[in-house]
Design a protein around this motif. Structure first.
Motif, PDB file in Angstrom:
ATOM      1  N   ASN A  73       0.845  -1.181   0.000  1.00  0.00           N
ATOM      2  CA  ASN A  73       0.000   0.000   0.000  1.00  0.00           C
ATOM      3  C   ASN A  73       0.886   1.237   0.000  1.00  0.00           C
ATOM      4  OD1 ASN A  73      -1.749   2.155   0.653  1.00  0.00           O
ATOM      5  ND2 ASN A  73      -3.140   0.785   1.729  1.00  0.00           N
ATOM      6  N   ASN A  98       0.307   4.281   0.633  1.00  0.00           N
ATOM      7  CA  ASN A  98       0.102   5.185   1.754  1.00  0.00           C
ATOM      8  C   ASN A  98       0.235   4.503   3.111  1.00  0.00           C
ATOM      9  OD1 ASN A  98      -0.518   7.384  -0.005  1.00  0.00           O
ATOM     10  ND2 ASN A  98      -2.566   6.501  -0.294  1.00  0.00           N
ATOM     11  N   GLU A 155       1.063  -2.480   4.953  1.00  0.00           N
ATOM     12  CA  GLU A 155       0.056  -3.315   4.296  1.00  0.00           C
ATOM     13  C   GLU A 155       0.671  -3.932   3.041  1.00  0.00           C
ATOM     14  OE1 GLU A 155      -4.518  -3.094   2.467  1.00  0.00           O
ATOM     15  OE2 GLU A 155      -3.578  -1.302   3.329  1.00  0.00           O
ATOM     16  N   LYS A 162      -7.652   2.465  -3.603  1.00  0.00           N
ATOM     17  CA  LYS A 162      -6.379   2.323  -2.900  1.00  0.00           C
ATOM     18  C   LYS A 162      -5.270   2.227  -3.936  1.00  0.00           C
ATOM     19  CE  LYS A 162      -7.548   0.154   1.529  1.00  0.00           C
ATOM     20  NZ  LYS A 162      -7.242  -0.991   2.427  1.00  0.00           N
ATOM     21  N   TYR A 163      -4.117   2.741  -3.569  1.00  0.00           N
ATOM     22  CA  TYR A 163      -2.992   2.775  -4.499  1.00  0.00           C
ATOM     23  C   TYR A 163      -1.872   1.883  -3.968  1.00  0.00           C
ATOM     24  CZ  TYR A 163      -5.641   6.771  -6.090  1.00  0.00           C
ATOM     25  OH  TYR A 163      -6.645   7.572  -6.549  1.00  0.00           O
ATOM     26  N   THR A 222      -3.973   0.850  -9.191  1.00  0.00           N
ATOM     27  CA  THR A 222      -5.119   1.323  -8.413  1.00  0.00           C
ATOM     28  C   THR A 222      -6.091   0.178  -8.207  1.00  0.00           C
ATOM     29  OG1 THR A 222      -4.913   3.530  -9.392  1.00  0.00           O
ATOM     30  CG2 THR A 222      -6.987   3.006  -8.302  1.00  0.00           C
ATOM     31  N   GLN A 243      -9.876  -0.530  -6.773  1.00  0.00           N
ATOM     32  CA  GLN A 243     -11.079   0.180  -6.374  1.00  0.00           C
ATOM     33  C   GLN A 243     -12.296  -0.692  -6.647  1.00  0.00           C
ATOM     34  OE1 GLN A 243     -10.888   3.685  -8.798  1.00  0.00           O
ATOM     35  NE2 GLN A 243     -11.721   2.672 -10.615  1.00  0.00           N
TER      36      GLN A 243
END
Length: 268
Positions: free
Chosen positions: A2, A4, A8, A40-41, A63, A65
């Protein structure tokens, strides 16, 4: 990983990866990744088992989503409720116009086509958040046959125009004397989904008569091939200002014939 939240991290097993060539792979996003309501990126890195930890690929940003279609109105509109019979001698264009207008008024919806042949003789505007769903690809046919376009006289337009957010599944498009099928004319023609769709396009074969649901008897194979080689036609899909999230799954373009008839054309 992840982007950000570096803590994760997910490792993909071999069942999630398909090697397409020595230069490319396809990856199925694991179901364990929580999607939530927003994107989520992630940074995706690949390791082929050779070398040490420095042999991982440079991370690629992806990405994850939720499927946008899950947010569209799921009310079903049956085309037969708007007068369509599924008989190939009926001009079903007014039925589609009325059904699509009803869907637009509701902010989207599912237009269901039972098995049959639905003749379209004029261009249509597809509203946002519309899903056109056939009962089966083999037996649900949209037959595009514009009678008033004379031989050697293309209309410089497309049969279906949209801005964004359309989905089409389980349908065969059978068309003659058309220069192009779909045109996205919005500022960004995003979110186009095609699943289990076949295109049988012969732009030079002439209009289909009422006695047949194909145009095989209108011109000989040699004549058809000669005409196809000498005339240019538009792409099947044109996006005037590009678009993202275009997904084609089990879509057959092998019967789409025409000199320089590309599948996609991004104008800008």
């Amino acid at each position: 990983t992840n982007k950000n939240n570096p803590s994760e991290v997910y490792l993909l097993d071999k069942n999630s990866i398909t090697v397409q060539s020595q230069y490319s792979i396809s990856i199925k996003v694991p179901d364990v990744i929580p999607v939530g309501s927003s994107a989520k990126y992630f940074e995706l890195s690949v390791y082929n088992g050779c070398g040490d930890t420095t042999a991982w690929s440079i991370p690629v940003l992806i990405t994850v989503q939720p499927d946008l279609r899950s947010t569209w109105n799921d009310e079903v509109f049956d085309i037969t409720d708007y007068g369509a019979t599924g008989e190939n001698d009926q001009n079903a264009t007014p039925c589609f116009v009325n059904a699509l207008a009803a869907i637009e008024a509701k902010g989207g919806g599912k237009l269901y086509l039972p098995n049959g042949t639905y003749r379209i003789q004029a261009g249509l505007i597809l509203p946002q958040n519309v899903q056109i769903i056939g009962e089966s690809r083999e037996d649900t046919v949209i037959l595009i046959s514009p009678y008033n376009w004379g031989y050697k006289d293309y209309d410089d337009d497309y049969m279906f125009r949209y801005t964004k957010n359309i989905a089409i599944s389980n349908i065969t498009f059978l068309a003659s004397r058309v220069s192009g099928l779909f045109c996205g004319f919005g500022n960004s023609s995003d979110n186009v989904y095609m699943t289990n769709v076949q295109f049988h396009i012969e732009p030079n074969a002439g209009p289909v008569n009422e006695a047949a649901d194909s145009f095989e008897l209108l011109v000989s194979t040699l004549e058809a091939k000669t005409m196809i080689q000498t005339e240019n036609v538009n792409s099947l899909f044109t996006m005037k200002n590009c678009g993202s999230n275009v997904r084609l799954v089990e879509v057959d373009f092998s019967y789409a014939e025409g000199n320089q008839q590309h599948i996609f054309n991004y104008k800008n």
